[in-house]
Design an enzyme around this catalytic site. Structure first.
Site, PDB file in Angstrom:
ATOM      1  N   LYS A  65       0.844  -1.200   0.000  1.00  0.00           N
ATOM      2  CA  LYS A  65       0.000   0.000   0.000  1.00  0.00           C
ATOM      3  C   LYS A  65       0.876   1.247   0.000  1.00  0.00           C
ATOM      4  CE  LYS A  65      -2.320   1.669   3.784  1.00  0.00           C
ATOM      5  NZ  LYS A  65      -2.209   3.140   3.884  1.00  0.00           N
ATOM      6  N   ASP A  94      -3.558   4.407  -1.805  1.00  0.00           N
ATOM      7  CA  ASP A  94      -4.510   4.848  -0.778  1.00  0.00           C
ATOM      8  C   ASP A  94      -4.505   6.378  -0.696  1.00  0.00           C
ATOM      9  OD1 ASP A  94      -6.047   5.056   1.551  1.00  0.00           O
ATOM     10  OD2 ASP A  94      -4.411   4.423   2.875  1.00  0.00           O
ATOM     11  N   LYS A  99      -7.597   8.246  -1.022  1.00  0.00           N
ATOM     12  CA  LYS A  99      -8.906   8.667  -0.460  1.00  0.00           C
ATOM     13  C   LYS A  99      -9.465   9.926  -1.121  1.00  0.00           C
ATOM     14  CE  LYS A  99      -7.949   6.740   4.156  1.00  0.00           C
ATOM     15  NZ  LYS A  99      -6.505   6.455   4.091  1.00  0.00           N
ATOM     16  N   ASP A 126     -14.015  14.896  -3.994  1.00  0.00           N
ATOM     17  CA  ASP A 126     -14.143  16.202  -4.662  1.00  0.00           C
ATOM     18  C   ASP A 126     -15.419  16.136  -5.503  1.00  0.00           C
ATOM     19  OD1 ASP A 126     -13.559  18.726  -5.943  1.00  0.00           O
ATOM     20  OD2 ASP A 126     -11.436  18.354  -5.571  1.00  0.00           O
ATOM     21  N   THR A 163     -11.781   5.515  10.961  1.00  0.00           N
ATOM     22  CA  THR A 163     -11.809   4.929  12.311  1.00  0.00           C
ATOM     23  C   THR A 163     -11.347   5.939  13.364  1.00  0.00           C
ATOM     24  OG1 THR A 163      -9.679   3.941  11.793  1.00  0.00           O
ATOM     25  CG2 THR A 163     -11.585   2.508  11.650  1.00  0.00           C
ATOM     26  N   ARG A 217       3.211  -1.544  10.763  1.00  0.00           N
ATOM     27  CA  ARG A 217       4.306  -1.720  11.717  1.00  0.00           C
ATOM     28  C   ARG A 217       4.628  -3.147  12.157  1.00  0.00           C
ATOM     29  NH1 ARG A 217       1.922   3.252  14.944  1.00  0.00           N
ATOM     30  NH2 ARG A 217       0.139   2.344  13.871  1.00  0.00           N
TER      31      ARG A 217
HETATM   32  O1  C5P Z   1       1.223   0.242  11.262  1.00  0.00           O
HETATM   33  P1  C5P Z   1      -0.213  -0.145  11.100  1.00  0.00           P
HETATM   34  O2  C5P Z   1      -0.417  -1.643  10.888  1.00  0.00           O
HETATM   35  O3  C5P Z   1      -1.088   0.407  12.205  1.00  0.00           O
HETATM   36  O4  C5P Z   1      -0.639   0.567   9.738  1.00  0.00           O
HETATM   37  C1  C5P Z   1      -1.948   0.546   9.271  1.00  0.00           C
HETATM   38  C2  C5P Z   1      -2.057   1.276   7.965  1.00  0.00           C
HETATM   39  O5  C5P Z   1      -3.423   1.382   7.622  1.00  0.00           O
HETATM   40  C3  C5P Z   1      -1.537   2.713   7.993  1.00  0.00           C
HETATM   41  O6  C5P Z   1      -1.055   3.005   6.686  1.00  0.00           O
HETATM   42  C4  C5P Z   1      -2.770   3.531   8.290  1.00  0.00           C
HETATM   43  O7  C5P Z   1      -2.705   4.829   7.778  1.00  0.00           O
HETATM   44  C5  C5P Z   1      -3.837   2.731   7.560  1.00  0.00           C
HETATM   45  N1  C5P Z   1      -5.178   2.926   8.073  1.00  0.00           N
HETATM   46  C6  C5P Z   1      -5.554   2.651   9.388  1.00  0.00           C
HETATM   47  N2  C5P Z   1      -6.838   2.836   9.801  1.00  0.00           N
HETATM   48  C7  C5P Z   1      -7.754   3.280   8.938  1.00  0.00           C
HETATM   49  C8  C5P Z   1      -7.416   3.562   7.621  1.00  0.00           C
HETATM   50  C9  C5P Z   1      -6.104   3.374   7.208  1.00  0.00           C
HETATM   51  O8  C5P Z   1      -4.733   2.231  10.181  1.00  0.00           O
HETATM   52  N3  C5P Z   1      -9.001   3.409   9.337  1.00  0.00           N
END
Ligand code: C5P
Length: 236
Positions: free
Chosen positions: A35, A62, A64, A67, A122, A214
């Site tokens: 992503k 990603d 999003k 517009d 979220t 992560r």
């Molecule tokens: O490091 P981690 O596993 O938390 O990363 C989750 C990824 O998903 C990040 O790129 C974050 O921006 C994205 N994301 C999220 N929650 C959302 C939408 C996108 O954690 N509701």
């Protein structure tokens, strides 16, 4: 529709950091689906997408989009020429905007990347949604309605919390895809994610794709962490 996958969130600030990370997967038979988000795309531009594609990875871009319909249609046409595999927009842009996005994304041969809608972020609580956005419905009802709108507009699915995947499937059917971040191994730190789920529980709960950042990117051995994730989620 494809059978689901583990998507690694490339949350790195520069192309160098991305390539150093992807180099670790050079000898892997399974090239990870990745992503690319706003941070990386705005820093490095479309070239980063072309480079990663040239290395053989599938890409979820990603960005999003949100517009007026005509602008989103034209932006989506640019993204389809970039040959990404999956991209997204905000369902709050309305069914008209989402329909225009599908049109813009569709290539002359009729194919197009998967298109997903973000329902409510979220990070938005039900209390704030009601007080600041004056949406007087509950969060589950709002997520459900936005997912139904996305389906009506011809989108393939939504990005949502793994805790909402079951609700979305119930409202929109099993074929409507759910892509869920907020994934953690049973024994890893939650970081700043408030509500998390393991890869296996996410699959059982109705997630088609999981987005993992992560737990893989910051692992001592990212390749081993990726393999573990694939095993837990896909059983491979
Ligand atoms: O490091 P981690 O596993 O938390 O990363 C989750 C990824 O998903 C990040 O790129 C974050 O921006 C994205 N994301 C999220 N929650 C959302 C939408 C996108 O954690 N509701």
């Amino acid at each position: 529709m494809s059978g689901g996958d583990v998507i690694i969130a490339l949350d790195f600030p520069s192309a160098e950091a991305v390539y150093a990370f992807l180099d670790k997967f050079e000898n892997e038979a399974r090239k990870p689906y990745v992503k690319v988000g706003m941070e990386l795309f705005y820093a490095e531009g479309p070239q980063i997408v072309r480079e990663i594609k040239a290395r053989g990875h599938k890409i979820f871009l990603d960005l999003k989009l949100h517009d007026i319909p005509n602008t989103v249609k034209k932006a989506m046409a640019s993204l389809s020429r970039l040959d990404v595999d999956m991209t997204n927009l905000h369902a709050a842009g309305t069914i008209d905007m989402m329909r225009a996005a599908v049109e813009g994304l569709t290539r002359p041969d009729g194919t197009r990347p998967m298109l997903l809608a973000v329902t409510q972020l979220t990070s938005t609580s039900e209390e704030r949604m009601q007080r600041e956005l004056l949406i007087n419905a509950s969060m589950p009802d709002t997520v459900k309605k936005y997912a139904q709108n996305a389906k009506e507009a011809g989108l393939d699915g939504v990005v949502c919390s793994p805790l909402e995947a079951g609700l979305v499937k119930e409202a929109c059917g099993a074929a409507f895809q759910t892509v869920t971040p907020g994934i953690r191994f049973a024994d890893s730190a939650a970081d700043d994610q408030a509500r998390v789920m393991t890869p296996e529980k996410a699959r059982l709960g109705g997630s088609d794709y999981i987005v993992v950042g992560r737990p893989i990117t910051q692992a001592a051995d990212p390749v081993a962490a990726y393999r573990r994730c694939v095993k837990e989620f896909l059983g491979e």
